[in-house]
Design a protein around this motif. Structure first.
Motif, PDB file in Angstrom:
ATOM      1  N   HIS A 117       0.838  -1.190   0.000  1.00  0.00           N
ATOM      2  CA  HIS A 117       0.000   0.000   0.000  1.00  0.00           C
ATOM      3  C   HIS A 117       0.877   1.246   0.000  1.00  0.00           C
ATOM      4  O   HIS A 117       2.094   1.154   0.075  1.00  0.00           O
ATOM      5  CB  HIS A 117      -1.029   0.034   1.141  1.00  0.00           C
ATOM      6  CG  HIS A 117      -0.468  -0.046   2.519  1.00  0.00           C
ATOM      7  ND1 HIS A 117      -0.272  -1.220   3.179  1.00  0.00           N
ATOM      8  CD2 HIS A 117      -0.085   0.931   3.392  1.00  0.00           C
ATOM      9  CE1 HIS A 117       0.201  -0.994   4.394  1.00  0.00           C
ATOM     10  NE2 HIS A 117       0.329   0.296   4.546  1.00  0.00           N
ATOM     11  N   THR A 118       0.222   2.388  -0.139  1.00  0.00           N
ATOM     12  CA  THR A 118       0.945   3.658  -0.199  1.00  0.00           C
ATOM     13  C   THR A 118       0.183   4.721   0.573  1.00  0.00           C
ATOM     14  O   THR A 118      -1.026   4.618   0.794  1.00  0.00           O
ATOM     15  CB  THR A 118       1.105   4.141  -1.653  1.00  0.00           C
ATOM     16  OG1 THR A 118      -0.186   4.323  -2.224  1.00  0.00           O
ATOM     17  CG2 THR A 118       1.900   3.163  -2.499  1.00  0.00           C
ATOM     18  N   TYR A 119       0.925   5.757   0.979  1.00  0.00           N
ATOM     19  CA  TYR A 119       0.328   6.962   1.558  1.00  0.00           C
ATOM     20  C   TYR A 119       0.794   8.115   0.675  1.00  0.00           C
ATOM     21  O   TYR A 119       1.959   8.523   0.739  1.00  0.00           O
ATOM     22  CB  TYR A 119       0.798   7.185   2.993  1.00  0.00           C
ATOM     23  CG  TYR A 119       0.458   6.052   3.939  1.00  0.00           C
ATOM     24  CD1 TYR A 119      -0.740   6.051   4.631  1.00  0.00           C
ATOM     25  CD2 TYR A 119       1.347   4.987   4.128  1.00  0.00           C
ATOM     26  CE1 TYR A 119      -1.053   5.012   5.505  1.00  0.00           C
ATOM     27  CE2 TYR A 119       1.040   3.948   4.992  1.00  0.00           C
ATOM     28  CZ  TYR A 119      -0.155   3.967   5.673  1.00  0.00           C
ATOM     29  OH  TYR A 119      -0.470   2.938   6.515  1.00  0.00           O
ATOM     30  N   LEU A 120      -0.107   8.617  -0.166  1.00  0.00           N
ATOM     31  CA  LEU A 120       0.236   9.686  -1.082  1.00  0.00           C
ATOM     32  C   LEU A 120      -0.591  10.923  -0.761  1.00  0.00           C
ATOM     33  O   LEU A 120      -1.612  10.848  -0.101  1.00  0.00           O
ATOM     34  CB  LEU A 120      -0.011   9.248  -2.528  1.00  0.00           C
ATOM     35  CG  LEU A 120       0.743   7.999  -2.998  1.00  0.00           C
ATOM     36  CD1 LEU A 120       0.382   7.678  -4.434  1.00  0.00           C
ATOM     37  CD2 LEU A 120       2.245   8.165  -2.842  1.00  0.00           C
ATOM     38  N   GLY A 121      -0.115  12.067  -1.242  1.00  0.00           N
ATOM     39  CA  GLY A 121      -0.832  13.303  -0.997  1.00  0.00           C
ATOM     40  C   GLY A 121      -0.030  14.235  -0.116  1.00  0.00           C
ATOM     41  O   GLY A 121       1.060  13.906   0.377  1.00  0.00           O
ATOM     42  N   GLU A 122      -0.572  15.408   0.097  1.00  0.00           N
ATOM     43  CA  GLU A 122       0.149  16.483   0.762  1.00  0.00           C
ATOM     44  C   GLU A 122       0.646  16.100   2.153  1.00  0.00           C
ATOM     45  O   GLU A 122       1.758  16.459   2.541  1.00  0.00           O
ATOM     46  CB  GLU A 122      -0.744  17.735   0.852  1.00  0.00           C
ATOM     47  CG  GLU A 122      -0.138  18.906   1.622  1.00  0.00           C
ATOM     48  CD  GLU A 122       1.170  19.392   1.040  1.00  0.00           C
ATOM     49  OE1 GLU A 122       1.975  19.969   1.805  1.00  0.00           O
ATOM     50  OE2 GLU A 122       1.418  19.200  -0.167  1.00  0.00           O
ATOM     51  N   ASP A 123      -0.139  15.374   2.907  1.00  0.00           N
ATOM     52  CA  ASP A 123       0.266  15.053   4.279  1.00  0.00           C
ATOM     53  C   ASP A 123       1.497  14.160   4.350  1.00  0.00           C
ATOM     54  O   ASP A 123       2.198  14.154   5.369  1.00  0.00           O
ATOM     55  CB  ASP A 123      -0.875  14.359   5.027  1.00  0.00           C
ATOM     56  CG  ASP A 123      -1.911  15.341   5.535  1.00  0.00           C
ATOM     57  OD1 ASP A 123      -1.568  16.530   5.702  1.00  0.00           O
ATOM     58  OD2 ASP A 123      -3.056  14.933   5.759  1.00  0.00           O
ATOM     59  N   TYR A 124       1.775  13.402   3.314  1.00  0.00           N
ATOM     60  CA  TYR A 124       2.823  12.384   3.379  1.00  0.00           C
ATOM     61  C   TYR A 124       4.013  12.674   2.468  1.00  0.00           C
ATOM     62  O   TYR A 124       4.938  11.869   2.387  1.00  0.00           O
ATOM     63  CB  TYR A 124       2.228  11.020   3.013  1.00  0.00           C
ATOM     64  CG  TYR A 124       0.919  10.752   3.719  1.00  0.00           C
ATOM     65  CD1 TYR A 124       0.898  10.436   5.081  1.00  0.00           C
ATOM     66  CD2 TYR A 124      -0.288  10.866   3.045  1.00  0.00           C
ATOM     67  CE1 TYR A 124      -0.302  10.224   5.738  1.00  0.00           C
ATOM     68  CE2 TYR A 124      -1.490  10.651   3.696  1.00  0.00           C
ATOM     69  CZ  TYR A 124      -1.491  10.333   5.044  1.00  0.00           C
ATOM     70  OH  TYR A 124      -2.676  10.130   5.697  1.00  0.00           O
ATOM     71  N   SER A 125       3.994  13.815   1.792  1.00  0.00           N
ATOM     72  CA  SER A 125       5.092  14.157   0.899  1.00  0.00           C
ATOM     73  C   SER A 125       6.288  14.679   1.689  1.00  0.00           C
ATOM     74  O   SER A 125       6.146  15.207   2.793  1.00  0.00           O
ATOM     75  CB  SER A 125       4.644  15.216  -0.115  1.00  0.00           C
ATOM     76  OG  SER A 125       4.302  16.424   0.549  1.00  0.00           O
ATOM     77  N   ASN A 126       7.461  14.480   1.113  1.00  0.00           N
ATOM     78  CA  ASN A 126       8.691  15.098   1.622  1.00  0.00           C
ATOM     79  C   ASN A 126       8.994  14.755   3.080  1.00  0.00           C
ATOM     80  O   ASN A 126       9.405  15.614   3.860  1.00  0.00           O
ATOM     81  CB  ASN A 126       8.627  16.623   1.457  1.00  0.00           C
ATOM     82  CG  ASN A 126       8.440  17.034   0.017  1.00  0.00           C
ATOM     83  OD1 ASN A 126       9.151  16.575  -0.865  1.00  0.00           O
ATOM     84  ND2 ASN A 126       7.463  17.901  -0.226  1.00  0.00           N
ATOM     85  N   LEU A 127       8.795  13.496   3.439  1.00  0.00           N
ATOM     86  CA  LEU A 127       9.218  13.053   4.773  1.00  0.00           C
ATOM     87  C   LEU A 127      10.712  12.749   4.713  1.00  0.00           C
ATOM     88  O   LEU A 127      11.140  11.699   4.242  1.00  0.00           O
ATOM     89  CB  LEU A 127       8.437  11.811   5.197  1.00  0.00           C
ATOM     90  CG  LEU A 127       6.975  12.019   5.572  1.00  0.00           C
ATOM     91  CD1 LEU A 127       6.290  10.680   5.808  1.00  0.00           C
ATOM     92  CD2 LEU A 127       6.847  12.890   6.805  1.00  0.00           C
ATOM     93  N   HIS A 128      11.504  13.669   5.196  1.00  0.00           N
ATOM     94  CA  HIS A 128      12.965  13.575   5.112  1.00  0.00           C
ATOM     95  C   HIS A 128      13.519  12.496   6.029  1.00  0.00           C
ATOM     96  O   HIS A 128      14.554  11.889   5.746  1.00  0.00           O
ATOM     97  CB  HIS A 128      13.577  14.934   5.459  1.00  0.00           C
ATOM     98  CG  HIS A 128      15.052  15.019   5.315  1.00  0.00           C
ATOM     99  ND1 HIS A 128      15.919  14.724   6.349  1.00  0.00           N
ATOM    100  CD2 HIS A 128      15.827  15.366   4.260  1.00  0.00           C
ATOM    101  CE1 HIS A 128      17.161  14.901   5.933  1.00  0.00           C
ATOM    102  NE2 HIS A 128      17.137  15.282   4.672  1.00  0.00           N
ATOM    103  N   ASP A 129      12.825  12.240   7.125  1.00  0.00           N
ATOM    104  CA  ASP A 129      13.247  11.225   8.096  1.00  0.00           C
ATOM    105  C   ASP A 129      12.002  10.643   8.739  1.00  0.00           C
ATOM    106  O   ASP A 129      10.986  11.331   8.872  1.00  0.00           O
ATOM    107  CB  ASP A 129      14.149  11.859   9.161  1.00  0.00           C
ATOM    108  CG  ASP A 129      14.614  10.856  10.204  1.00  0.00           C
ATOM    109  OD1 ASP A 129      15.181   9.815   9.818  1.00  0.00           O
ATOM    110  OD2 ASP A 129      14.415  11.104  11.409  1.00  0.00           O
ATOM    111  N   MET A 130      12.097   9.364   9.133  1.00  0.00           N
ATOM    112  CA  MET A 130      10.959   8.713   9.779  1.00  0.00           C
ATOM    113  C   MET A 130      11.444   7.869  10.960  1.00  0.00           C
ATOM    114  O   MET A 130      12.553   7.356  10.964  1.00  0.00           O
ATOM    115  CB  MET A 130      10.220   7.790   8.799  1.00  0.00           C
ATOM    116  CG  MET A 130       9.584   8.473   7.622  1.00  0.00           C
ATOM    117  SD  MET A 130       8.516   7.341   6.676  1.00  0.00           S
ATOM    118  CE  MET A 130       9.717   6.138   6.088  1.00  0.00           C
TER     119      MET A 130
END
Length: 342
Positions: free
Chosen positions: A92-105
């Motif tokens: 699965h995926t998490y796409l869209g504004e809330d999940y973009s550009n996560l530099h670190d997790m």
């Protein structure tokens, strides 16, 4: 299944692939490449994580890697977060504004539920969302309560202490590390930009170092001169020690038992033991023109050679998943090799 709310798009299965810009050049499968030494010997898995046509599904990558309790692998890309099975299939995926550009997790289990914490450098915030469903439950913008007057806020790393306190590094701007409680209330900040022993010249990566009691912060001082280094701070923000130097440009750190994996943006990954001695070097790129390089197209990838190593994570079997900072989106699986005689 697709569910859409304000600011929330969660896409399950392979439908999400069409939403991402894809390289059109196919890299043919090659033989596995062995790297490392001793207990830290690994083999690559050619073609792992690629689409059936041989292309990367990710688009540009400048992020991290984490693994949930079921063994699924999460990696962040410019477009969002992609989730792979251990076999390399997108589940699965998490796409869209809330999940973009996560530099670190970072990933944490809290009260029987798993959450991903992310540092969003381009979006000037930290974020926390549920692994199951993707609901955003916490945002951490710049804390005005700190009394600081910053011109820019660009978080690069995030980690969480055992009591739930959240540490968010402003690594691309002030180099302060901001501390919040589990509800998001600002508590304090520490650190400052500079090149002295107790200063950060790009506090780029950070994690909770569980090899020590009490636990410590392990922080990548990526651009320290003359060479990048790792530092230990206690959870109150007090400097403890310089852990190791001479690391090139360390981008992140991941702890597994007594070992730490440290991606180096120059195109390699080093592994440290409990004494913080380098015991293995993986994927070293001898071509300086292709180390610390984002624009290496998929057609130029070399099996077993990294170009801009940015994120890594260990699974329960000691395998490593490594992400390159890369225009086409590169995520690699390295399988731990048992060299002990039967």
């Amino acid at each position: 299944m697709t569910r859409t709310n304000a600011g929330l798009v969660v896409v399950w299965g392979f439908v999400a692939i069409i939403l991402v810009t894809i390289s059109t050049t196919v890299v043919r499968a090659t033989e596995p490449v062995r790297m490392g030494c001793g207990d830290m010997t690994f083999e690559t898995v050619p073609g792992w994580g690629l689409r059936p046509d041989g292309n990367s599904p990710l688009g540009p990558t400048h992020g991290g890697v984490v693994i949930d309790t079921e063994g699924n692998i999460y990696t962040s890309a410019q477009a969002g977060v992609f989730v792979f099975s251990p076999e390399g299939k997108i589940v699965h995926t998490y796409l869209g504004e809330d999940y973009s550009n996560l530099h670190d997790m970072e990933i944490r289990q809290e009260d029987g539920e798993e959450y991903i914490y992310g540092a969003r450098n381009k979006n000037a915030e930290g974020i926390k969302f549920r692994v199951r469903g993707g609901d955003v439950v916490l945002r951490l913008p710049f804390p005005t309560e700190s009394g600081l007057a910053l011109k820019r806020f660009s978080p690069t790393a995030i980690t969480v202490a055992d009591n739930g306190d959240i540490y968010l590094s402003d690594g691309y701007a002030s180099n302060h590390i901001f501390v919040f409680d589990k509800s998001g209330k600002y508590l304090r900040h520490f650190g400052t930009k500079g090149n002295a022993m107790k200063e950060f010249n790009t506090a780029h990566g950070m994690t909770l170092d569980t090899r020590y009691e009490p636990h410590r912060l392990l922080i990548c001082d990526r651009n320290h001169q003359p060479k990048g280094r790792l530092l230990h701070y206690d959870l109150e923000g007090n400097f403890i020690e310089e852990v190791i130097t001479g690391l090139g440009m360390p981008t992140s750190v991941a702890v597994s038992g007594d070992y730490v994996s440290v991606p180096d943006l120059h195109g390699r990954l080093v592994i440290l033991d409990r004494s913080n001695t380098i015991i293995a070097v993986l994927g070293n790129n001898p071509d300086r023109k292709k180390g610390r390089k984002f624009n290496v197209p998929q057609s130029d990838w070399v099996e077993g050679v990294f170009s801009g190593t940015h994120g890594s994570y260990w699974d329960r079997d000691g395998n490593l998943y490594v992400q390159d900072w890369n225009v086409s989106g590169r995520l690699m699986k390295l399988v731990r090799v048992n060299l002990q005689p039967n």
